[in-house]
Write a protein that holds these residues in place. Structure first.
Motif, PDB file in Angstrom:
ATOM      1  N   ILE A 321     -24.679 -35.008 -19.246  1.00 57.43           N
ATOM      2  CA  ILE A 321     -24.768 -33.628 -18.755  1.00 57.43           C
ATOM      3  C   ILE A 321     -26.020 -33.472 -17.906  1.00 57.43           C
ATOM      4  CG2 ILE A 321     -25.142 -31.219 -19.429  1.00 57.43           C
ATOM      5  CD1 ILE A 321     -23.395 -31.673 -21.843  1.00 57.43           C
ATOM      6  N   SER A 322     -25.871 -32.829 -16.781  1.00 57.15           N
ATOM      7  CA  SER A 322     -26.978 -32.469 -15.897  1.00 57.15           C
ATOM      8  C   SER A 322     -27.089 -30.944 -15.916  1.00 57.15           C
ATOM      9  CB  SER A 322     -26.694 -32.978 -14.476  1.00 57.15           C
ATOM     10  OG  SER A 322     -27.615 -32.456 -13.550  1.00 57.15           O
ATOM     11  N   CYS A 323     -28.270 -30.424 -16.249  1.00 53.59           N
ATOM     12  CA  CYS A 323     -28.369 -28.970 -16.448  1.00 53.59           C
ATOM     13  C   CYS A 323     -29.624 -28.387 -15.806  1.00 53.59           C
ATOM     14  CB  CYS A 323     -28.347 -28.636 -17.935  1.00 53.59           C
ATOM     15  SG  CYS A 323     -29.733 -29.295 -18.876  1.00 53.59           S
ATOM     16  N   PRO A 324     -29.580 -27.102 -15.471  1.00 57.36           N
ATOM     17  CA  PRO A 324     -30.735 -26.426 -14.886  1.00 57.36           C
ATOM     18  C   PRO A 324     -31.785 -26.105 -15.942  1.00 57.36           C
ATOM     19  CG  PRO A 324     -28.932 -24.888 -15.132  1.00 57.36           C
ATOM     20  CD  PRO A 324     -28.387 -26.232 -15.507  1.00 57.36           C
ATOM     21  N   ASP A 325     -32.953 -25.695 -15.468  1.00 54.95           N
ATOM     22  CA  ASP A 325     -34.089 -25.470 -16.359  1.00 54.95           C
ATOM     23  C   ASP A 325     -33.853 -24.361 -17.386  1.00 54.95           C
ATOM     24  OD1 ASP A 325     -35.532 -27.478 -15.197  1.00 54.95           O
ATOM     25  OD2 ASP A 325     -36.805 -26.181 -13.978  1.00 54.95           O
ATOM     26  N   TYR A 326     -33.045 -23.360 -17.050  1.00 55.15           N
ATOM     27  CA  TYR A 326     -32.875 -22.254 -17.990  1.00 55.15           C
ATOM     28  C   TYR A 326     -32.231 -22.713 -19.295  1.00 55.15           C
ATOM     29  CZ  TYR A 326     -27.817 -21.582 -17.163  1.00 55.15           C
ATOM     30  OH  TYR A 326     -26.457 -21.731 -17.095  1.00 55.15           O
ATOM     31  N   ILE A 327     -31.503 -23.824 -19.261  1.00 53.89           N
ATOM     32  CA  ILE A 327     -30.897 -24.362 -20.480  1.00 53.89           C
ATOM     33  C   ILE A 327     -31.982 -24.768 -21.474  1.00 53.89           C
ATOM     34  CG2 ILE A 327     -29.556 -26.269 -21.441  1.00 53.89           C
ATOM     35  CD1 ILE A 327     -27.780 -24.279 -20.027  1.00 53.89           C
ATOM     36  N   ALA A 328     -32.990 -25.498 -20.997  1.00 49.95           N
ATOM     37  CA  ALA A 328     -34.102 -25.897 -21.869  1.00 49.95           C
ATOM     38  C   ALA A 328     -34.896 -24.685 -22.327  1.00 49.95           C
ATOM     39  CB  ALA A 328     -35.016 -26.882 -21.138  1.00 49.95           C
ATOM     40  N   ALA A 329     -35.108 -23.734 -21.428  1.00 44.69           N
ATOM     41  CA  ALA A 329     -35.853 -22.518 -21.791  1.00 44.69           C
ATOM     42  C   ALA A 329     -35.121 -21.747 -22.884  1.00 44.69           C
ATOM     43  CB  ALA A 329     -36.059 -21.638 -20.556  1.00 44.69           C
ATOM     44  N   ASN A 330     -33.803 -21.648 -22.783  1.00 45.26           N
ATOM     45  CA  ASN A 330     -33.026 -20.992 -23.834  1.00 45.26           C
ATOM     46  C   ASN A 330     -33.185 -21.726 -25.160  1.00 45.26           C
ATOM     47  OD1 ASN A 330     -32.095 -19.024 -22.114  1.00 45.26           O
ATOM     48  ND2 ASN A 330     -30.064 -19.922 -21.836  1.00 45.26           N
ATOM     49  N   GLY A 331     -33.159 -23.044 -25.113  1.00 39.05           N
ATOM     50  CA  GLY A 331     -33.345 -23.826 -26.327  1.00 39.05           C
ATOM     51  C   GLY A 331     -34.689 -23.567 -26.977  1.00 39.05           C
ATOM     52  N   MET A 332     -35.739 -23.454 -26.184  1.00 34.17           N
ATOM     53  CA  MET A 332     -37.070 -23.143 -26.710  1.00 34.17           C
ATOM     54  C   MET A 332     -37.072 -21.802 -27.433  1.00 34.17           C
ATOM     55  SD  MET A 332     -39.266 -24.339 -23.362  1.00 34.17           S
ATOM     56  CE  MET A 332     -40.885 -23.822 -23.965  1.00 34.17           C
ATOM     57  N   ARG A 333     -36.435 -20.802 -26.816  1.00 36.46           N
ATOM     58  CA  ARG A 333     -36.416 -19.455 -27.392  1.00 36.46           C
ATOM     59  C   ARG A 333     -35.571 -19.407 -28.664  1.00 36.46           C
ATOM     60  NH1 ARG A 333     -37.082 -17.978 -21.639  1.00 36.46           N
ATOM     61  NH2 ARG A 333     -34.891 -18.376 -21.192  1.00 36.46           N
ATOM     62  N   GLU A 349     -40.531 -27.971 -23.605  1.00 36.46           N
ATOM     63  CA  GLU A 349     -39.511 -27.900 -22.562  1.00 36.46           C
ATOM     64  C   GLU A 349     -38.507 -29.053 -22.644  1.00 36.46           C
ATOM     65  OE1 GLU A 349     -43.189 -28.517 -20.551  1.00 36.46           O
ATOM     66  OE2 GLU A 349     -43.133 -27.543 -22.506  1.00 36.46           O
ATOM     67  N   SER A 350     -39.011 -30.252 -22.885  1.00 35.17           N
ATOM     68  CA  SER A 350     -38.118 -31.402 -22.992  1.00 35.17           C
ATOM     69  C   SER A 350     -37.487 -31.480 -24.371  1.00 35.17           C
ATOM     70  CB  SER A 350     -38.890 -32.696 -22.688  1.00 35.17           C
ATOM     71  OG  SER A 350     -39.452 -32.657 -21.392  1.00 35.17           O
ATOM     72  N   GLY A 351     -38.234 -31.084 -25.387  1.00 36.32           N
ATOM     73  CA  GLY A 351     -37.741 -31.158 -26.753  1.00 36.32           C
ATOM     74  C   GLY A 351     -36.558 -30.255 -27.027  1.00 36.32           C
ATOM     75  N   ALA A 352     -36.493 -29.114 -26.331  1.00 38.20           N
ATOM     76  CA  ALA A 352     -35.470 -28.106 -26.619  1.00 38.20           C
ATOM     77  C   ALA A 352     -34.253 -28.183 -25.704  1.00 38.20           C
ATOM     78  CB  ALA A 352     -36.087 -26.708 -26.524  1.00 38.20           C
ATOM     79  N   ALA A 353     -34.230 -29.131 -24.787  1.00 39.53           N
ATOM     80  CA  ALA A 353     -33.125 -29.201 -23.825  1.00 39.53           C
ATOM     81  C   ALA A 353     -31.780 -29.361 -24.520  1.00 39.53           C
ATOM     82  CB  ALA A 353     -33.358 -30.353 -22.855  1.00 39.53           C
ATOM     83  N   THR A 354     -31.732 -30.157 -25.583  1.00 42.64           N
ATOM     84  CA  THR A 354     -30.452 -30.402 -26.244  1.00 42.64           C
ATOM     85  C   THR A 354     -29.978 -29.190 -27.042  1.00 42.64           C
ATOM     86  OG1 THR A 354     -31.658 -31.484 -28.054  1.00 42.64           O
ATOM     87  CG2 THR A 354     -30.740 -32.895 -26.332  1.00 42.64           C
ATOM     88  N   CYS A 355     -30.903 -28.451 -27.647  1.00 47.24           N
ATOM     89  CA  CYS A 355     -30.506 -27.214 -28.315  1.00 47.24           C
ATOM     90  C   CYS A 355     -29.938 -26.232 -27.303  1.00 47.24           C
ATOM     91  CB  CYS A 355     -31.710 -26.599 -29.035  1.00 47.24           C
ATOM     92  SG  CYS A 355     -31.349 -25.009 -29.821  1.00 47.24           S
ATOM     93  N   GLY A 356     -30.570 -26.158 -26.141  1.00 45.30           N
ATOM     94  CA  GLY A 356     -30.090 -25.257 -25.095  1.00 45.30           C
ATOM     95  C   GLY A 356     -28.688 -25.600 -24.630  1.00 45.30           C
TER      96      GLY A 356
END
Length: 409
Positions: A321-333, A349-356
């Protein structure tokens, strides 16, 4: 099968192979993983990092379970990267001392006798922050020196964390891949030892040892899942930069579950999706992404896959999967503001990409096709690895407090 939904790109791997049919997996055997684990256990700072069970989030998404390995607790360094760099440096010094891999310990490597025998050594590396901090910290532990190079735009907190170990840190005006080339050429000129997690022709032993070093976290996670009565996760989402971390975890899983490999999905930022682009090729050849690689996910801002991890990803990852930055930001939140009963996880930012991306797939109607392709349902047991905490507190606040990279459904 390739699917584009909004700005998220999904690719199902049509070349998926069974254990023994694809890239060799000998480096990721249980015996190799135990050697790595024994080495890390020899550090007084070692402790098993938590595997957080998010029951409320799993219920919200309609899956059997979500488990997050929280690597912000690793060695007091707020990220997992030290696992790879420290083991590679240990293996390198063990070879110089003519000590076998299963006998190397931190006590032996930092002893006065060892330093006297080896003399002064300078380790060099390029980093967005976490890997360089791990190399610098390990050099400090071993009484040696470190020279660290960072790409342009490096966060001040990450620079400060590196220099706090006594290492020299140079912020360049280059992107990550060019910073790697600069560090390597400078190391060759000065007789330093390059410790990098990406491989190229003629430079593969140290990156391979770094990959093996990452196995500590997955051997812990598998054991922790079994303690919860779960023999194996059904789905694993792994973030990737050059692919060394993802390749190590996937390699271990493929070796551990030869007849029942979990569905493993690789997640990358769309500005640096070299694994995704390589997956797209008809012949499975490595593709590089050029340019500034300007993404919120700094730890994943790599444009060239590691040659030794690519074969494992190409042959055993179920999807990319290739995704935009908001995906990781959502995962952080999401991880920072848990549902009732769930534990809070501070993930970078990198840690939360998969949750997002799991949130996108399970909670956004646009993710329905991906959900079906991956077979995610009420029986799914999902493993995520939060590879870092708030390694840049300023960026973390901007995202979690002030809504940076917000995207509305």
């Amino acid at each position: 099968m390739e699917v584009h939904v909004e700005s998220v790109k999904f690719l199902k791997n049509i070349r998926l192979k069974k254990n023994g049919e694809g890239a060799r997996l000998d480096d990721f055997s249980e015996s190799e993983a135990n050697n790595v684990l024994n080495f890390h256990e020899s550090f007084k700072e070692y402790a098993v990092t938590p595997l957080v069970e998010l029951n409320s989030l799993a219920s919200y998404y309609g899956v059997g379970g979500i488990y997050v390995k929280d690597e912000s607790k690793r060695f007091g360094l707020n990220a997992f990267k030290v696992l790879g760099g420290s083991y590679a440096m240990g293996r390198l010094l063990a070879e110089k001392l003519e000590v076998s891999a299963d006998k190397v310990t931190s006590e032996k490597l930092r002893s006065d006798e060892t330093r006297k025998k080896l003399g002064e050594i300078t380790f060099a590396t390029a980093t967005d922050g976490n890997h360089g901090r791990g190399v610098a910290w390990t050099a400090q532990q071993l009484g040696q020196k470190a020279e660290v190079y960072m790409p342009k735009g490096a966060a001040k907190e990450r620079v400060d964390n590196i220099t706090a170990t006594g290492a020299t840190c140079t912020v360049t005006d280059l992107n990550y891949d060019d910073a790697v080339r600069l560090a390597n050429s400078t190391a060759e000129k000065n007789g330093w030892i390059m410790v990098q997690d990406t491989a190229w022709e003629g430079y593969e032993d140290i990156p391979r040892w770094i990959m093996q070093g990452y196995m500590t976290l997955i051997i812990e996670a598998v054991s922790q899942l079994r303690d919860k009565g779960i023999d194996r996760p059904t789905h694993v989402f792994l973030q990737a930069g050059v692919g060394s971390f993802a390749g190590a975890v996937l390699g271990f899983l493929a070796k551990t579950y030869p007849d029942n490999l979990p569905v493993v999905t690789i997640v990358e930022p769309d500005k640096a999706d070299c694994i995704y682009q390589s997956m797209l090729t008809s012949d499975g050849s490595v593709q590089a992404v050029k340019g500034d690689l300007d993404t919120l996910m700094a730890g994943l801002a790599c444009g060239e896959p590691s040659t030794i991890s690519w074969g494992v990803l190409r042959d055993y990852a179920a999807a990319s999967i290739s995704c935009p930055d908001y995906i990781a930001a959502n995962g952080m939140r999401i991880l920072s503001s848990p549902s009732e009963g769930d534990e809070r996880i501070i993930s970078g930012e990198s840690g939360a990409a998969t949750c997002g991306i799991v949130d996108y797939i399970m909670a956004n109607p646009n993710g329905e096709t991906i959900k079906k392709e991956l077979g995610l349902d009420e029986n799914s047991e999902i493993l995520l690895i939060s590879t870092e905490g708030d390694t840049s507190p300023e960026i973390y606040r901007d995202v979690v407090w002030y809504g940076r990279n917000t995207h509305k459904k």
